[in-house]
Design an enzyme around this catalytic site. Structure first.
Site, PDB file in Angstrom:
ATOM      1  N   HIS A 195      41.255  39.884  38.770  1.00  0.00           N
ATOM      2  CA  HIS A 195      41.248  38.742  39.686  1.00  0.00           C
ATOM      3  C   HIS A 195      41.269  39.204  41.138  1.00  0.00           C
ATOM      4  CE1 HIS A 195      43.104  36.060  36.429  1.00  0.00           C
ATOM      5  NE2 HIS A 195      41.857  35.712  36.614  1.00  0.00           N
ATOM      6  N   CYS A 493      23.114  41.190  38.148  1.00  0.00           N
ATOM      7  CA  CYS A 493      24.091  40.262  38.731  1.00  0.00           C
ATOM      8  C   CYS A 493      25.524  40.695  38.471  1.00  0.00           C
ATOM      9  CB  CYS A 493      23.861  38.837  38.233  1.00  0.00           C
ATOM     10  SG  CYS A 493      24.087  38.657  36.458  1.00  0.00           S
TER      11      CYS A 493
HETATM   12  C1  PEP Z   1      28.571  40.665  33.877  1.00  0.00           C
HETATM   13  O1  PEP Z   1      29.047  40.723  32.748  1.00  0.00           O
HETATM   14  O2  PEP Z   1      28.183  41.667  34.512  1.00  0.00           O
HETATM   15  C2  PEP Z   1      28.433  39.366  34.559  1.00  0.00           C
HETATM   16  C3  PEP Z   1      27.757  39.262  35.675  1.00  0.00           C
HETATM   17  O3  PEP Z   1      29.045  38.278  34.029  1.00  0.00           O
HETATM   18  P1  PEP Z   1      30.631  38.045  34.027  1.00  0.00           P
HETATM   19  O4  PEP Z   1      31.251  39.049  34.967  1.00  0.00           O
HETATM   20  O5  PEP Z   1      30.828  36.645  34.455  1.00  0.00           O
HETATM   21  O6  PEP Z   1      30.971  38.288  32.603  1.00  0.00           O
END
Ligand code: PEP
Ligand code: MG
Length: 568
Positions: A195, A493
């Site tokens: 977090h 992402c």
């Molecule tokens: C990831 O897993 O890299 C992602 C972008 O999704 P989250 O962090 O929300 O699982």
């Protein structure tokens, strides 16, 4: 590339942690007040009923306080605060405290015992629940403080820009920090995707986690924080601080010198996009110099909802999220419920291994009603705003799943369907997984977790979760090669996309868009502007040839453009 930062003097003390939010900071340490514990000599309860009224009032005041803070917080923070407030309101927890009061414990000790009963259950459930134990104990500590009439644990009052230090910051603390006064954050625990890390990056505050013995640093000690390298220097000399300040100024100048779409030195376009979690994040990111959204984590909007949101409710929310981006791209991820982000209205019951269970798209397959309602609302909002909406699924493992999802997206009128590539199996078979889709997006946080078999919630496993791990880079390369064969674009992402050096490697591997906390966009833009596509390919080759994560990062740093040393 050489390092322009002045070398820390030998009498200064250097501690190495993990940099999770970029930038540098210098200031006095403010230690976060530790948790309030129940006194051992507390008088036993003689009137359990009356005592329970006080205990409930204490929990209620904690919930009200958290909800009050939530009203002034950003989306991501707001959801975390609301979810923590729900713990304080939990009737089962109040009942458990009542039992301990009836058994004769004093009020503070009854709260403490009830919290520990719950903590044991959460820990036994593992995964997301184990992660919430920090939040649970924070609620307990606040309730004990309330029932004892002493100040709540947490950040004490301070009025000069300072560096906040804690064992681990509870979400309630991180979310409500005053950005104007918090120069930097250091925690002894926490991990790359904790977090603290996510919120600090969202708030643009330099932060280091996993800093050894951070809680032993005396309040008032002057410290320098490097949120890029993860270095924390205690009692730095004036020369070191001057070097840091100079670097900050050079960095600011470099970052403002480039603007507009992401491009390599020779003009190869790499779209720079924002990760957002709801309306407030969208309103903040919209006016910034970025090309749209590469990941809207829709589940963040509903973390504290008991009931499934209606199509109308969702349409209203998505319309407000899309509006600030005009006709720019907004990549929406359908609900990634389960494991570390459970949704009360999409709960399929306890599982032994939630991270490997029915989460993400697997949950949507069992609850297509939820998926269809969401797709319908997204299409309504797309029509209402004219945004370039693209929808992708989380936790896709096979080509069949991807095809099923893409069909459903198109049946709802939405023009573009994609999948997140965050399961190694999907990465290795990206050519076929992307067959029926329009694009892929690498979720490097989960991809690292699943490739290295290391729980992303465990700060102690940070080294394994490092996206520079050669195996993770190999899997990313396989995914990019598969996408190229399928003729489909691949983006990133996960957190890796916001690391300027890794961004170069990812570009060299064929990634066409990078999505990150908005505070990281200008750094990545600057890094790209200094390198040609061929340079990036060369850096990628260096990274892939290295036998360890540390050597991969060092090899790329050494070969990157000298001017990048103002950032890393
Ligand atoms: C990831 O897993 O890299 C992602 C972008 O999704 P989250 O962090 O929300 O699982
Ligand atoms: Mg993920």
């Amino acid at each position: 590339m050489t390092d322009s930062t002045a070398t820390p003097p030998t009498d200064a003390e250097l501690r190495r942690g993990i940099g999770v939010s970029p930038g540098t900071a210098y200031g006095p340490v403010v230690q976060v007040a530790p948790a309030v514990t129940a006194p051992a000599n507390e008088a036993p309860t003689t009137d359990p009923e009356a005592a329970l009224v006080d205990v409930k009032a204490a929990f209620d005041s904690v919930a009200a306080d958290l909800e009050g803070r939530a009203r002034h917080a950003d989306d991501t923070a707001q959801q975390i605060l609301k979810a923590t407030a729900l713990i304080a309101k939990d009737k089962g927890l109040h009942k458990a405290a009542g039992k301990h009061l009836t058994a004769g414990k004093g009020k503070a000790n009854a709260i403490s015992a009830a919290i520990e009963d719950y903590a044991a259950q959460f820990e036994a459930l593992g995964g997301y629940f184990a992660e919430r134990v920090t939040d649970l104990r924070d609620v307990g500590s606040r309730a004990i403080a309330a029932v004892l009439g002493v100040p709540a644990p947490g950040v004490p009052h301070f009025d000069v820009p300072s560096v906040i230090v804690a064992e681990d910051l509870a979400p309630a603390e991180t979310a409500t920090l005053d950005r104007a006064l918090v120069a930097g954050i250091i925690t002894q625990a926490g991990g790359r995707t904790s977090h603290t890390a996510i919120l600090a990056a969202q708030m643009g505050i330099p932060a280091v986690v996993q800093c050894p013995d951070a809680t032993q640093i005396a309040p008032g000690t002057r410290v320098a924080v490097d949120g890029d390298s993860g270095e924390v220097t205690l009692n730095p000399t004036g020369a070191y601080v001057d070097g840091l300040r100079e670097r900050r100024e050079k960095r600011a100048a470099a970052l403002t010198a480039t603007s507009g779409p992401g491009r390599t030195k020779d003009g190869h376009h790499v779209a720079l996009l924002a990760n957002i979690g709801g309306i407030k994040d969208a309103e903040e990111a919209g006016p910034q110099d970025l090309e749209g959204v590469g990941l809207f984590r829709t589940e963040f909007v509903f973390l504290s909802s008991d009931k499934a949101p209606t199509v109308e409710e969702q349409t209203e929310i998505y319309t407000k999220v899309f509006a600030p981006f005009g006709d720019r791209r907004v990549v929406v991820r359908t609900l990634d419920a389960g494991a570390d982000k459970p949704l009360a209205f999409a709960d399929l019951g306890p599982e032994e291994n939630p991270a490997l269970g029915r989460r993400g798209l697997r949950l949507s397959a069992e609850r297509p009603d939820l998926l269809d309602a969401q797709l319908e609302a997204l299409e309504n909002a797309r029509k209402a705003t004219g945004a370039d909406v693209r929808v992708m699924a989380p936790m896709v493992a096979t080509a069949e799943e991807a095809a099923w999802f893409a069909r459903r997206v198109r049946e709802n009128g939405l023009p573009k369907a994609g999948v997140m590539i965050e399961v190694p199996g999907a990465a290795l078979r990206a050519e076929h997984v992307l067959g029926d889709c329009d694009f892929g997006s690498l979720g490097t946080n989960d991809l690292a977790q699943y490739t290295m078999a290391a729980d992303r919630m465990q700060g102690e496993l940070s080294d394994l979760l490092d996206p520079w791990q050669p195996a993770v880079l190999d899997v990313i390369k396989a995914a990019c090669d598969g996408a190229a064969k399928a003729g489909k674009p691949m983006g990133v992402c996960g957190e890796a996309g916001g690391d300027p050096l890794l961004a170069l490697v990812l570009t060299g591997l064929g990634v066409g868009s990078l999505s990150m906390a908005p505070s990281k966009v200008s750094m990545v833009r600057f890094a790209l502007s200094l390198h040609s596509l061929a340079d990036c390919q060369g850096l990628a080759a260096r990274a892939l040839a290295a036998p360890t994560a540390a050597e991969a990062a060092a090899a790329v740093k050494e070969a990157a453009h000298e001017e990048l040393s103002v950032l890393i």
